[in-house]
Motif scaffolding. Structure first.
Motif, PDB file in Angstrom:
ATOM      1  N   HIS A  69       0.830  -1.202   0.000  1.00  0.00           N
ATOM      2  CA  HIS A  69       0.000   0.000   0.000  1.00  0.00           C
ATOM      3  C   HIS A  69       0.865   1.252   0.000  1.00  0.00           C
ATOM      4  N   GLY A  70       0.257   2.338  -0.467  1.00  0.00           N
ATOM      5  CA  GLY A  70       0.922   3.630  -0.402  1.00  0.00           C
ATOM      6  C   GLY A  70       1.962   3.815  -1.487  1.00  0.00           C
ATOM      7  N   TYR A  71       2.705   4.926  -1.372  1.00  0.00           N
ATOM      8  CA  TYR A  71       3.686   5.256  -2.409  1.00  0.00           C
ATOM      9  C   TYR A  71       5.008   4.526  -2.196  1.00  0.00           C
ATOM     10  N   THR A  72       5.176   3.849  -1.060  1.00  0.00           N
ATOM     11  CA  THR A  72       6.430   3.128  -0.808  1.00  0.00           C
ATOM     12  C   THR A  72       6.320   1.641  -1.124  1.00  0.00           C
ATOM     13  N   GLY A  73       5.110   1.172  -1.436  1.00  0.00           N
ATOM     14  CA  GLY A  73       4.896  -0.264  -1.618  1.00  0.00           C
ATOM     15  C   GLY A  73       5.254  -0.745  -3.009  1.00  0.00           C
ATOM     16  N   PHE A  74       6.550  -0.661  -3.370  1.00  0.00           N
ATOM     17  CA  PHE A  74       6.982  -1.045  -4.707  1.00  0.00           C
ATOM     18  C   PHE A  74       8.240  -1.915  -4.645  1.00  0.00           C
ATOM     19  N   ASP A  75       8.301  -2.864  -5.581  1.00  0.00           N
ATOM     20  CA  ASP A  75       9.546  -3.569  -5.852  1.00  0.00           C
ATOM     21  C   ASP A  75      10.195  -2.894  -7.059  1.00  0.00           C
ATOM     22  N   VAL A  76      11.475  -2.540  -6.923  1.00  0.00           N
ATOM     23  CA  VAL A  76      12.170  -1.800  -7.969  1.00  0.00           C
ATOM     24  C   VAL A  76      13.224  -2.696  -8.613  1.00  0.00           C
ATOM     25  N   VAL A  77      13.244  -2.676  -9.952  1.00  0.00           N
ATOM     26  CA  VAL A  77      14.247  -3.432 -10.708  1.00  0.00           C
ATOM     27  C   VAL A  77      15.101  -2.441 -11.484  1.00  0.00           C
ATOM     28  N   PHE A  78      16.420  -2.510 -11.294  1.00  0.00           N
ATOM     29  CA  PHE A  78      17.335  -1.663 -12.067  1.00  0.00           C
ATOM     30  C   PHE A  78      18.534  -2.519 -12.442  1.00  0.00           C
ATOM     31  N   ASP A  79      18.704  -2.752 -13.702  1.00  0.00           N
ATOM     32  CA  ASP A  79      19.896  -3.440 -14.213  1.00  0.00           C
ATOM     33  C   ASP A  79      20.059  -3.053 -15.676  1.00  0.00           C
ATOM     34  N   ASP A  80      21.079  -3.597 -16.314  1.00  0.00           N
ATOM     35  CA  ASP A  80      21.377  -3.140 -17.673  1.00  0.00           C
ATOM     36  C   ASP A  80      20.437  -3.710 -18.728  1.00  0.00           C
ATOM     37  N   THR A  81      19.400  -4.466 -18.294  1.00  0.00           N
ATOM     38  CA  THR A  81      18.402  -4.962 -19.257  1.00  0.00           C
ATOM     39  C   THR A  81      17.194  -4.033 -19.361  1.00  0.00           C
ATOM     40  N   VAL A  82      17.079  -3.075 -18.460  1.00  0.00           N
ATOM     41  CA  VAL A  82      15.928  -2.152 -18.478  1.00  0.00           C
ATOM     42  C   VAL A  82      16.143  -1.108 -19.578  1.00  0.00           C
ATOM     43  N   SER A  83      15.177  -1.010 -20.483  1.00  0.00           N
ATOM     44  CA  SER A  83      15.302  -0.094 -21.615  1.00  0.00           C
ATOM     45  C   SER A  83      14.822   1.308 -21.245  1.00  0.00           C
ATOM     46  N   LEU A  84      15.135   2.264 -22.118  1.00  0.00           N
ATOM     47  CA  LEU A  84      14.664   3.628 -21.912  1.00  0.00           C
ATOM     48  C   LEU A  84      13.137   3.673 -21.909  1.00  0.00           C
ATOM     49  N   GLU A  85      12.505   2.938 -22.835  1.00  0.00           N
ATOM     50  CA  GLU A  85      11.042   2.943 -22.896  1.00  0.00           C
ATOM     51  C   GLU A  85      10.435   2.318 -21.643  1.00  0.00           C
ATOM     52  N   ASP A  86      11.090   1.288 -21.103  1.00  0.00           N
ATOM     53  CA  ASP A  86      10.633   0.697 -19.834  1.00  0.00           C
ATOM     54  C   ASP A  86      10.624   1.760 -18.733  1.00  0.00           C
ATOM     55  N   ASP A  87      11.689   2.556 -18.694  1.00  0.00           N
ATOM     56  CA  ASP A  87      11.805   3.580 -17.659  1.00  0.00           C
ATOM     57  C   ASP A  87      10.751   4.671 -17.855  1.00  0.00           C
ATOM     58  N   LEU A  88      10.538   5.111 -19.084  1.00  0.00           N
ATOM     59  CA  LEU A  88       9.556   6.160 -19.347  1.00  0.00           C
ATOM     60  C   LEU A  88       8.140   5.687 -19.072  1.00  0.00           C
ATOM     61  N   LEU A  89       7.894   4.384 -19.266  1.00  0.00           N
ATOM     62  CA  LEU A  89       6.559   3.827 -19.069  1.00  0.00           C
ATOM     63  C   LEU A  89       6.079   3.967 -17.621  1.00  0.00           C
ATOM     64  N   ARG A  90       7.003   3.966 -16.654  1.00  0.00           N
ATOM     65  CA  ARG A  90       6.612   4.030 -15.240  1.00  0.00           C
ATOM     66  C   ARG A  90       6.342   5.459 -14.780  1.00  0.00           C
ATOM     67  N   ARG A  91       6.579   6.441 -15.641  1.00  0.00           N
ATOM     68  CA  ARG A  91       6.403   7.838 -15.242  1.00  0.00           C
ATOM     69  C   ARG A  91       4.927   8.215 -15.226  1.00  0.00           C
ATOM     70  N   ASP A  92       4.623   9.373 -14.589  1.00  0.00           N
ATOM     71  CA  ASP A  92       3.220   9.695 -14.339  1.00  0.00           C
ATOM     72  C   ASP A  92       2.486  10.224 -15.562  1.00  0.00           C
ATOM     73  N   LEU A  93       2.972  11.317 -16.154  1.00  0.00           N
ATOM     74  CA  LEU A  93       2.273  11.976 -17.251  1.00  0.00           C
ATOM     75  C   LEU A  93       3.069  11.885 -18.544  1.00  0.00           C
ATOM     76  N   THR A  94       2.356  11.889 -19.650  1.00  0.00           N
ATOM     77  CA  THR A  94       3.034  11.813 -20.946  1.00  0.00           C
ATOM     78  C   THR A  94       3.978  12.990 -21.145  1.00  0.00           C
ATOM     79  N   ILE A  95       3.624  14.166 -20.613  1.00  0.00           N
ATOM     80  CA  ILE A  95       4.486  15.335 -20.812  1.00  0.00           C
ATOM     81  C   ILE A  95       5.766  15.226 -19.993  1.00  0.00           C
TER      82      ILE A  95
END
Length: 408
Positions: A69-95
């Motif tokens: 629950h809440g804004y802290t309830g996340f599992d985060v994955v960061f390694d060299d397989t994560v693409s730029l589009e993967d990273d942008l996809l998790r952002r809030d607004l298109t702008i």
């Protein structure tokens, strides 16, 4: 490794706004590489690095998956397989999901440039609903950009309502709510933040004491807009025209909270709302962990704003008492803050927005005169203990009486 400028810096560049902070994302890298290159790692939840020279923030591309629950309830994955589009996809607004490479080329997989052109605040993906803090962020972006014509996309507003109804906002911690709200207050149109929260049903969760003001009537003679909630937001926008001081803006927002407690049988009168509001603010500030100096000014404005409105009719001794109650002799800047909030209250009424408010200048002159009264002078005359304070008070009262005569 590839490096991209991302987020607000790209958005503000495309809007021809000043770019203040630059955030970078690194694709195809790992913490060990960056540390070897002299970057300094900060942040406990996921690796963020400060550039060895510019000290700007660089983050490894990452993905997030909801795990609690809440804004802290996340599992985060960061390694060299994560693409730029993967990273942008998790952002809030298109702008906010546009990247720029080192050659100035834009990478915009979610049509953020189109939404900038159309002035739309639109969520990137359904993953938006996983972070309840984003409800407040969208309201804050509305306050920041509505003067440029931005509105919330219909499907995004519907999603916000669903998030509110899910109960996720109950898991937000007080510090994050204050962070978003205080940033919204210094936006160009702070009232829009609260209008959005009201419209989607979130204000009753985030700030129920403010929500309670809407629909509460005031005497038409003094408040042509009648509705206390409408008056409060008008006063807030007037205050924003006068200052970007968050303490003053919050105090203006809270000045009439006591009117939400008025018994129905005496409406539209609000006798005693000042003290009731100040006492309510004490409880709210403690519960929601507002900064102490913010809470103190909010309480003072709620309790004493009508004193300022009526300052020309007050006894000289009451004016000195007001300055004392506001701690003006130790913190003279508090008087200026108090006066701005009172002016915003007086001018935050339909048709009265440009009415002069000479009370502010008069209060400042009263403080200036009283500041010239020195304890040392009475000590040299042989006064001791309480007699010194009494003598200083009497001298100040005399000075205020002289000012009052000249004012008439």
């Amino acid at each position: 490794m590839q490096t991209y400028l991302v987020g607000g810096a790209v958005r503000d560049f495309l809007l021809n706004l000043p770019v203040k902070d630059k955030d970078w994302v690194i694709v195809g890298g790992n913490p060990e590489q960056l540390i070897e290159m002299g970057y300094q790692q900060v942040g406990a939840d996921f690796p963020v690095f400060l550039h060895p020279n510019t000290k700007e923030e660089y983050a490894l591309a990452r993905t997030e998956r909801k795990s609690g629950h809440g804004y802290t309830g996340f599992d985060v994955v960061f390694d060299d397989t994560v693409s730029l589009e993967d990273d942008l996809l998790r952002r809030d607004l298109t702008i906010n999901a546009i990247a720029m490479d080192e050659n100035g080329k834009l990478i915009d997989p979610f049509q953020g440039q189109r939404d900038i052109a159309d002035r739309k605040l639109r969520h990137v993906s359904d993953a938006f609903r996983e972070d309840p803090l984003r409800v407040l962020r969208i309201a804050r972006f509305s306050a920041r950009f509505c003067h440029l014509g931005f509105t919330i996309a219909d499907e995004t507003e519907q999603l916000l309502r669903e998030m509110v109804n899910s109960g996720e906002l109950e898991h937000l911690v007080a510090e994050r709510v204050w962070s978003e709200t205080s940033r919204a207050l210094s936006s160009p149109s702070p009232s829009e933040y609260f209008r959005v929260l009201k419209r989607i049903g979130a204000l009753n969760i985030i700030f129920p004491e403010l929500d309670a003001l809407f629909g509460v009537p005031q005497p038409f003679r003094w408040h042509p807009e009648i509705d206390t909630g409408i008056h409060t937001l008008k006063a807030l926008d007037i205050a924003r025209q006068l200052t970007d001081d968050v303490d003053v803006l919050m105090a203006t927002l809270c000045h009439d909270l006591g009117k939400g407690l008025t018994p129905e049988d005496i409406l539209p009168s609000h006798h005693g709302h000042e003290g009731a509001g100040a006492d309510l603010i004490k409880r709210i500030a403690k519960k929601h962990k507002w900064p102490v100096k913010t809470a103190t000014l909010c309480e003072h404005v709620a309790r004493f704003h009508t004193h300022c409105h009526n300052i020309f009719a007050l006894k000289a001794s009451s004016v000195v008492k007001l300055l004392n109650n506001l701690n003006g002799f130790r913190q003279p800047e508090r008087i200026a803050q108090f006066a701005i909030a009172c002016q915003a209250d007086a001018q935050g009424r339909s048709g009265l927005e440009r009415t002069p408010y000479p009370q502010a200048a008069f209060l400042a002159r009263c403080l200036e005169q009283c500041q010239g009264v020195s304890a040392q002078a009475f000590v040299e005359q042989g006064f001791e203990g309480k007699a010194i304070g009494d003598a200083m008070h009497q001298q100040r009262v005399g000075l205020i009486k002289q000012l009052q005569k000249s004012a008439h």
